[in-house]
Design an enzyme around this catalytic site. Structure first.
Site, short mmCIF file in Angstrom:
data_model
loop_
_atom_site.label_atom_id
_atom_site.label_comp_id
_atom_site.label_asym_id
_atom_site.label_seq_id
_atom_site.Cartn_x
_atom_site.Cartn_y
_atom_site.Cartn_z
N ASP A 35 9.75 3.61 13.07
CA ASP A 35 10.46 2.51 13.74
C ASP A 35 11.86 2.27 13.18
O ASP A 35 12.85 2.55 13.83
CB ASP A 35 9.61 1.23 13.79
CG ASP A 35 8.98 0.83 12.46
OD1 ASP A 35 9.25 1.50 11.44
OD2 ASP A 35 8.21 -0.15 12.45
N ASP A 61 0.85 -1.19 0.00
CA ASP A 61 0.00 0.00 0.00
C ASP A 61 0.89 1.24 0.00
O ASP A 61 2.10 1.15 0.17
CB ASP A 61 -0.93 0.01 1.21
CG ASP A 61 -0.21 -0.37 2.48
OD1 ASP A 61 0.96 0.00 2.66
OD2 ASP A 61 -0.83 -1.06 3.33
N ASP A 98 1.48 5.04 1.60
CA ASP A 98 1.14 6.01 2.63
C ASP A 98 1.73 7.36 2.24
O ASP A 98 2.82 7.43 1.68
CB ASP A 98 1.70 5.57 3.99
CG ASP A 98 1.04 4.29 4.47
OD1 ASP A 98 -0.15 4.10 4.19
OD2 ASP A 98 1.73 3.48 5.11
P1 ATP Z 1 4.02 -3.23 5.28
O1 ATP Z 1 4.73 -3.66 4.06
O2 ATP Z 1 3.79 -4.34 6.21
O3 ATP Z 1 2.82 -2.37 5.06
P2 ATP Z 1 5.05 -0.82 6.44
O4 ATP Z 1 6.46 -0.42 6.75
O5 ATP Z 1 4.31 -0.01 5.45
O6 ATP Z 1 5.12 -2.34 6.03
P3 ATP Z 1 2.90 -0.22 8.22
O7 ATP Z 1 2.45 -0.97 9.42
O8 ATP Z 1 2.02 -0.11 7.04
O9 ATP Z 1 4.30 -0.86 7.81
O10 ATP Z 1 3.31 1.23 8.73
C1 ATP Z 1 3.64 2.29 7.86
C2 ATP Z 1 4.80 3.10 8.44
O11 ATP Z 1 4.44 3.66 9.70
C3 ATP Z 1 6.06 2.29 8.72
O12 ATP Z 1 6.86 2.17 7.57
C4 ATP Z 1 6.72 3.11 9.80
O13 ATP Z 1 7.39 4.23 9.25
C5 ATP Z 1 5.54 3.64 10.60
N1 ATP Z 1 5.19 2.72 11.72
C6 ATP Z 1 4.28 1.72 11.70
N2 ATP Z 1 4.22 1.10 12.88
C7 ATP Z 1 5.09 1.72 13.69
C8 ATP Z 1 5.49 1.55 15.05
N3 ATP Z 1 4.95 0.58 15.81
N4 ATP Z 1 6.41 2.39 15.54
C9 ATP Z 1 6.94 3.36 14.78
N5 ATP Z 1 6.63 3.58 13.51
C10 ATP Z 1 5.71 2.76 12.95
MG MG Z 2 2.25 -0.27 4.87
#
Ligand code: ATP
Ligand code: MG
Length: 418
Positions: free
Chosen positions: A120, A42, A44
């Site tokens: 994170d 996705d 963001d």
């Molecule tokens: P995925 O491929 O699983 O979607 P993602 O990195 O996009 O991986 P998401 O859970 O969609 O993970 O979160 C989007 C963004 O928000 C992350 O890339 C990170 O920058 C931030 N984020 C998400 N969860 C946390 C957390 N628990 N603590 C700090 N930052 C977070």
């Molecule tokens: Mg994501």
């Protein structure tokens, strides 16, 4: 980085915010995956516009979230999540803090640099600027991406204490991306793993699905065990796997997770009910065995054992009923496969959970826990080749010829040895 891989809707959101005079960048997993040449799940967007300002720009926009508001811009089935730059450390969605409403909300927003630092991992804190197609990197994320390293931003122990789910995220990304975890990010995990007990079970359910339904479940499982995190999510399973008397329980979980990974690779549907049935089967089986040796009939033993294990499990990982009910059916139906005579097999075939239960039987057989002749019989039977039933007794638990000892007792050791 190929711009054609970016969702046209995400680009639309970025351009519209820009022309309204705001900063807007792609951020997080989308940028990370694009730079790695992977297909993002996705997209963001991070912006300096407040959620209310975002809503003024888009008609197709909803504000969601209580403590921290996000804008969801909807295009048909695709949602582009737009978040305002945030400052501060303690910013995860469902952290239990009192909702102080406006006061908290007003000073929660920050600059893009602060927004980068509250994320994170460094590889998750990269911004893609559509204006000049550049990557904005405040944290050395590009370097870590090139090195294949997951590095938590800030002091790792502090960051894990703020949000213990970050430990699970470290394992998830390491398995999914094939990255190694930086030493200082890795070292506190074993000691802090028990902090997961404070995370709401509903959030852990969501995380568990992400861990095991992302196509790398088998590797993730092994890593979770290695870091002592699996036992935090599935204490009964971990305990039952630690009993070293047989190989087949671990084999069953690994094969079950590999099957799940294969199905995802082939774009076949996977259900959380089956996944949890695999993960919790061994404690259920062991408990049912104990009940059976107290002369509880097999069906009732599995039903009761299933109920007990599930009620303990949901205190950790809240499995919704729409999954736990079919999961328990998958378990109890295992006892029905022993009945291969008369009209019963035909009736079982019509059961709405037959397919999942049959797949589960095949899995048990492939792990050496169930009779592979029996599994083969059911494969034939389904294909309309009613062959002679395998040489097993009709009735509960009778698929292995009774040997010494009590009639209904099943000794998995003898199964595993064959
Ligand atoms: P995925 O491929 O699983 O979607 P993602 O990195 O996009 O991986 P998401 O859970 O969609 O993970 O979160 C989007 C963004 O928000 C992350 O890339 C990170 O920058 C931030 N984020 C998400 N969860 C946390 C957390 N628990 N603590 C700090 N930052 C977070
Ligand atoms: Mg994501």
């Amino acid at each position: 980085m190929s711009r054609s891989a970016i969702s046209p809707n995400a680009l639309k959101v970025l351009y519209r915010l820009k022309s309204a005079g705001y900063q807007a960048h792609l951020v997080g997993g989308g940028v990370r995956d694009l730079l790695l040449g992977r297909e993002p799940k996705d997209f963001d967007v991070a912006t300096d516009a407040s959620p209310e300002q975002v809503r003024e720009v888009f008609r197709n926009c909803r504000l969601v979230g209580r403590r921290f508001r996000l804008a969801h811009v909807q295009f048909g089935r695709e949602i582009i999540e737009v978040a305002t730059f945030r400052a501060g450390q303690d910013q995860t969605e469902d952290q239990h803090q009192t909702d102080e409403g406006r006061v908290l909300r007003d000073n929660i927003y920050g600059t893009i640099e602060e927004d980068a630092l509250r994320r994170d991992f460094s590889v998750n804190a990269l911004y893609y600027n559509i204006e000049d197609f550049s990557i904005i990197d405040y944290v050395g994320g590009v370097e870590d991406l090139n090195q294949g390293v997951l590095r938590l931003l800030g002091d790792p122990e502090t960051r894990y204490r703020e949000d213990p789910v970050r430990m699970l995220r470290a394992i998830r990304f390491a398995a999914k991306l094939g990255f190694r975890i930086a030493e200082d990010t890795e070292s506190p995990i074993a000691e802090l793993s028990s902090l997961l007990a404070d995370v709401p079970p509903a959030r852990l359910f969501e995380e568990t699905l992400k861990l095991f339904l992302a196509g790398t479940a088998a590797g993730t499982f092994e890593k979770l065990r290695q870091y002592g995190l699996f036992g935090q999510l599935f204490p009964d399973t971990e305990h039952s796997l630690e009993r070293l008397d047989h190989e087949f329980p671990l084999t069953l979980v690994l094969k079950g997770l590999e099957n799940t990974d294969n199905r995802i690779r082939e774009d076949k549907p996977v259900t959380p009910a089956f996944l949890f049935a695999v993960l919790l089967w061994e404690p259920v089986r062991q408990r049912a065995e104990a009940l059976q040796s107290d002369d509880v009939p097999m069906f009732q033993a599995i039903q009761r054992a299933g109920g007990e294990i599930v009620s303990r499990q949901v205190a950790r990982v809240a499995i919704p009923r729409r999954f736990s009910t079919p999961m328990q059916e998958i378990w109890t139906l295992q006892t029905r496969f022993n009945q291969t005579r008369g009209k019963r097999p035909t009736r079982l075939l019509a059961h709405p959970r037959f397919r999942a239960a049959y797949d589960f039987l095949l899995l048990r057989a492939s792990a050496g826990e169930a009779d592979s002749e029996l599994a083969a019989w059911w494969t034939d039977f389904q294909q309309g080749n009613a062959s002679t039933p395998p040489a097993s007794e009709e009735g509960e638990g009778g698929r292995r010829r009774p040997r010494r000892g009590r009639r209904r007792r099943r000794k998995p050791a003898s199964v595993a040895e064959e």
